[in-house]
Design an enzyme around this catalytic site. Structure first.
Site, PDB file in Angstrom:
ATOM      1  CG  ASP A  29      -1.759   1.185   1.453  1.00 38.31           C
ATOM      2  OD1 ASP A  29      -1.600   2.054   0.472  1.00 38.31           O
ATOM      3  OD2 ASP A  29      -2.433   1.293   2.382  1.00 38.31           O
ATOM      4  CD  GLU A  79      25.884  10.734   5.028  1.00 38.63           C
ATOM      5  OE1 GLU A  79      25.167  11.458   5.636  1.00 38.63           O
ATOM      6  OE2 GLU A  79      26.011   9.495   5.144  1.00 38.63           O
ATOM      7  CB  CYS A 111      22.756  13.820   8.027  1.00 38.54           C
ATOM      8  SG  CYS A 111      22.401  12.362   7.151  1.00 38.54           S
ATOM      9  CB  THR A 152      14.496   6.835   3.049  1.00 35.74           C
ATOM     10  OG1 THR A 152      15.758   6.255   3.227  1.00 35.74           O
ATOM     11  CG2 THR A 152      13.464   6.636   3.717  1.00 35.74           C
ATOM     12  CB  SER A 201      19.051   4.610  12.300  1.00 36.82           C
ATOM     13  OG  SER A 201      17.744   4.551  11.548  1.00 36.82           O
ATOM     14  CG  HIS A 233      18.471  14.890   9.469  1.00 32.36           C
ATOM     15  ND1 HIS A 233      18.820  15.148   8.107  1.00 32.36           N
ATOM     16  CD2 HIS A 233      18.608  13.483   9.819  1.00 32.36           C
ATOM     17  CE1 HIS A 233      18.995  13.791   7.539  1.00 32.36           C
ATOM     18  NE2 HIS A 233      19.039  12.719   8.720  1.00 32.36           N
ATOM     19  CG  ASN A 275      18.234  11.465   3.896  1.00 29.58           C
ATOM     20  OD1 ASN A 275      18.566  12.474   4.089  1.00 29.58           O
ATOM     21  ND2 ASN A 275      18.429  10.490   4.900  1.00 29.58           N
ATOM     22  CB  SER A 307      23.842   7.880  11.079  1.00 31.17           C
ATOM     23  OG  SER A 307      22.435   7.697  11.077  1.00 31.17           O
TER      24      SER A 307
HETATM   25  P1  HMG Z   1      10.042   0.115   7.691  1.00 31.70           P
HETATM   26  O1  HMG Z   1      10.732  -0.632   8.996  1.00 31.70           O
HETATM   27  O2  HMG Z   1      10.317  -0.819   6.346  1.00 31.70           O
HETATM   28  O3  HMG Z   1       8.622   0.646   7.889  1.00 31.70           O
HETATM   29  O4  HMG Z   1      10.858   1.341   7.458  1.00 31.70           O
HETATM   30  P2  HMG Z   1       7.736   0.619   9.068  1.00 31.70           P
HETATM   31  O5  HMG Z   1       7.123  -0.898   9.038  1.00 31.70           O
HETATM   32  O6  HMG Z   1       8.302   0.885  10.341  1.00 31.70           O
HETATM   33  O7  HMG Z   1       6.672   1.505   8.459  1.00 31.70           O
HETATM   34  C1  HMG Z   1       6.930   2.830   8.489  1.00 31.70           C
HETATM   35  C2  HMG Z   1       5.850   3.849   9.192  1.00 31.70           C
HETATM   36  O8  HMG Z   1       4.763   3.489   8.086  1.00 31.70           O
HETATM   37  C3  HMG Z   1       5.277   3.123  10.475  1.00 31.70           C
HETATM   38  O9  HMG Z   1       4.712   4.311  11.338  1.00 31.70           O
HETATM   39  C4  HMG Z   1       4.043   2.347  10.106  1.00 31.70           C
HETATM   40  O10 HMG Z   1       3.060   2.233  10.889  1.00 31.70           O
HETATM   41  C5  HMG Z   1       3.465   3.019   8.676  1.00 31.70           C
HETATM   42  P3  HMG Z   1       5.253   4.413  12.782  1.00 31.70           P
HETATM   43  O11 HMG Z   1       5.265   3.588  13.493  1.00 31.70           O
HETATM   44  O12 HMG Z   1       6.759   4.783  12.333  1.00 31.70           O
HETATM   45  O13 HMG Z   1       4.655   5.840  13.198  1.00 31.70           O
HETATM   46  N1  HMG Z   1       2.716   2.521   7.738  1.00 31.70           N
HETATM   47  C6  HMG Z   1       1.537   2.783   7.179  1.00 31.70           C
HETATM   48  N2  HMG Z   1       1.027   4.197   7.220  1.00 31.70           N
HETATM   49  C7  HMG Z   1       0.011   4.371   6.569  1.00 31.70           C
HETATM   50  N3  HMG Z   1      -0.629   3.527   5.687  1.00 31.70           N
HETATM   51  C8  HMG Z   1       0.130   2.412   5.406  1.00 31.70           C
HETATM   52  C9  HMG Z   1       1.176   2.045   6.435  1.00 31.70           C
HETATM   53  N4  HMG Z   1       2.042   0.996   6.376  1.00 31.70           N
HETATM   54  C10 HMG Z   1       3.076   1.173   7.410  1.00 31.70           C
HETATM   55  N5  HMG Z   1      -0.430   1.359   4.625  1.00 31.70           N
HETATM   56  C11 HMG Z   1      12.799   2.814   8.313  1.00 31.70           C
HETATM   57  C12 HMG Z   1      11.172   2.401   8.040  1.00 31.70           C
HETATM   58  C13 HMG Z   1      12.720   4.051   8.821  1.00 31.70           C
HETATM   59  C14 HMG Z   1      13.230   1.518   9.178  1.00 31.70           C
HETATM   60  C15 HMG Z   1      13.133   2.733   6.888  1.00 31.70           C
HETATM   61  O14 HMG Z   1      12.790   3.841   5.978  1.00 31.70           O
HETATM   62  C16 HMG Z   1      14.645   2.914   6.696  1.00 31.70           C
HETATM   63  O15 HMG Z   1      15.504   2.203   7.337  1.00 31.70           O
HETATM   64  N6  HMG Z   1      15.125   4.396   6.298  1.00 31.70           N
HETATM   65  C17 HMG Z   1      16.466   4.510   6.433  1.00 31.70           C
HETATM   66  C18 HMG Z   1      17.153   4.970   7.886  1.00 31.70           C
HETATM   67  C19 HMG Z   1      16.510   6.259   8.456  1.00 31.70           C
HETATM   68  O16 HMG Z   1      16.126   6.961   7.539  1.00 31.70           O
HETATM   69  N7  HMG Z   1      16.794   6.227   9.708  1.00 31.70           N
HETATM   70  C20 HMG Z   1      16.153   7.567  10.206  1.00 31.70           C
HETATM   71  C21 HMG Z   1      16.872   8.047  11.333  1.00 31.70           C
HETATM   72  S1  HMG Z   1      18.712   7.933  11.231  1.00 31.70           S
HETATM   73  C22 HMG Z   1      19.039   9.540  10.335  1.00 31.70           C
HETATM   74  O17 HMG Z   1      18.143  10.254  10.201  1.00 31.70           O
HETATM   75  C23 HMG Z   1      20.482   9.493   9.620  1.00 31.70           C
HETATM   76  C24 HMG Z   1      20.332   9.190   7.969  1.00 31.70           C
HETATM   77  O18 HMG Z   1      19.763  10.472   7.501  1.00 31.70           O
HETATM   78  C25 HMG Z   1      22.009   9.035   7.511  1.00 31.70           C
HETATM   79  C26 HMG Z   1      22.903  10.192   8.108  1.00 31.70           C
HETATM   80  O19 HMG Z   1      22.937  10.746   9.231  1.00 31.70           O
HETATM   81  O20 HMG Z   1      24.116  10.182   7.390  1.00 31.70           O
HETATM   82  C27 HMG Z   1      19.749   8.220   7.634  1.00 31.70           C
END
Ligand code: HMG
Length: 384
Positions: A29, A79, A111, A152, A201, A233, A275, A307
């Site tokens: 979805d 980065e 970041c 992302t 993360s 961020h 991102n 990170s």
């Molecule tokens: P995931 O685990 O596949 O997703 O990826 P999920 O199952 O946690 O779902 C995400 C959200 O969507 C959840 O909401 C679900 O409920 C919702 P939450 O519980 O978070 O409120 N959801 C829905 N909502 C509406 N309709 C639907 C539906 N289905 C699900 N049908 C994850 C999430 C963040 C793990 C992934 O995107 C990821 O690995 N991203 C990369 C890492 C990242 O961005 N981390 C953020 C913090 S670290 C950071 O900011 C540093 C960074 O920028 C790097 C740097 O510093 O260089 C990454």
């Protein structure tokens, strides 16, 4: 003496991929992307674009408007560096036609490093008020295909001129900082895609926010209720909502600061760009400037996260009249002009991204500067 952001300008890649397309091919979805993580599209770089060409596209209007007088330092935060030795700002220096009497350097901490670059720039201007510093944040965010981070990805650059008597934002002297040696997201030297423990993360991001905020307050920082908006961020824009909820809970439990509607103007660009690592928080700021109401003389908060991990919270006051400095239409036109690509082309480009040896690139960018290819291990750039 007030010091801060005198001018700010952004750029992104010339291609765009819709997350609806990704969700359809994954058989999930699209609500997970649109509402769950708050992303609708990701910007992608064309074959002849990279962090240097995006940086040049972002910075050129600033040089055009302000010239190079007093500009003696360029700090390039990224980065997704393109050489292990030579700073990306050396390439940029030539492409922008900057004078020889300029020091240039590249800085890194995931970041976060653009915020460190701004702090370094504030120090330079505090010592020599006649100097100005160009700070660039430019990144291409790439994850493995079929990984949790894939949705992302993104690409973007923000250029900022730091000077005395700024026309956009006066940055206040108090900062709250936080560092911890963790493995939430990293990219070893032999990989062009990041490795990430996604859920962890998110947890570290929020811990770092809390730590940086507590340090900010311990050093005399302003009360949470005094911030008209906070720019976070945004690895994905829903992260800002999680951040605002966490901060409100610890900093203002009885107040109305959780009001997440106040984030709306800060997420407009990132939800369409994805991102952009170091650039992401400053795109959130630019989004607020371009799409929000006139907040002259209001205090804005910034939470910068990288990170690994480092966090910093600081504040600034918007300078009356800042709206007249913006280039809102230019960025909106740049976003609208991106060429949409479908799922097959997206995957093909992702796999073909890592090229080795000598090669020439196709002429695809909408910008004035191209990455023309590699010859004898040297990256070639050309301005049109
Ligand atoms: P995931 O685990 O596949 O997703 O990826 P999920 O199952 O946690 O779902 C995400 C959200 O969507 C959840 O909401 C679900 O409920 C919702 P939450 O519980 O978070 O409120 N959801 C829905 N909502 C509406 N309709 C639907 C539906 N289905 C699900 N049908 C994850 C999430 C963040 C793990 C992934 O995107 C990821 O690995 N991203 C990369 C890492 C990242 O961005 N981390 C953020 C913090 S670290 C950071 O900011 C540093 C960074 O920028 C790097 C740097 O510093 O260089 C990454």
């Amino acid at each position: 003496m007030t010091i801060g952001i005198h001018d700010i300008s952004a750029a992104t890649g010339s291609l765009v991929f819709a997350l609806a397309d990704l969700a359809e091919h994954e058989g999930i979805d699209v609500g997970k992307y649109h509402r769950g993580i708050g992303q609708t599209e990701m910007s992608l770089t064309a074959e002849d674009e990279d962090i240097v060409t995006m940086a040049a596209r972002a910075a050129a209007p600033i040089i055009e408007r302000h010239g190079t007088e007093g500009l003696r330092t360029v700090i390039f935060a990224t980065e997704s560096g393109i050489d292990q030795s030579k700073a990306a700002s050396v390439f940029l220096h030539r492409l922008l036609g900057l004078p020889r009497a300029v020091r240039v350097v590249e800085v890194k901490e995931a970041c976060y490093s653009a915020t460190a670059a701004i702090q370094f720039a504030l120090g330079i201007v505090a010592r020599r008020a006649d100097e100005r510093v160009l700070v660039i944040a430019s990144d291409v965010a790439r994850y493995e295909l079929n990984s949790s981070g894939e949705a992302t990805q993104g690409a973007g650059a923000v250029a900022m001129l730091i000077s005395e008597n700024p026309a956009v934002l006066e940055i206040e002297p108090v900062s709250g900082v936080w560092t911890d040696d963790v493995w939430d997201f990293w990219r070893p030297n032999d990989r062009s895609t990041a490795l990430v423990d996604g859920r962890y993360s998110v947890q570290v991001y929020l811990e770092s926010l809390e730590g940086a905020w507590n340090d900010y307050r311990a050093h005399g920082g302003a009360e949470f209720s005094s911030f008209a908006r906070v720019c976070y961020h945004q690895p994905f824009t829903r992260m800002a909502v999680k951040g605002q909820q966490r901060l409100a809970r610890i900093a203002d439990p009885d107040g109305e600061s959780t009001d997440i509607d106040r984030l709306a103007d800060t997420v407009e660009y990132n939800s369409r760009i994805g991102n952009s690592y170091t650039a992401s928080i400053y795109l959130a700021f630019l989004s607020l400037l371009d799409n929000g109401p006139d907040l002259s003389a209001e205090r804005i908060g910034f939470f910068s996260y990288g990170s690994g991990a480092v966090g910093e919270f600081f504040g600034g006051v918007l300078v009356p009249g800042y709206k007249s400095q913006l280039r809102t239409e230019e960025l909106q036109n740049m976003l609208a002009a991106r060429r949409p690509i479908g799922y097959d082309e997206y995957r093909h480009r992702h796999i073909a991204y890592d090229r080795v040896g000598d090669f020439e690139t196709a002429d695809e960018t909408h910008g004035d500067v191209r990455f023309a290819g590699v010859e004898q291990h040297k990256r070639l750039y050309e301005a049109r």
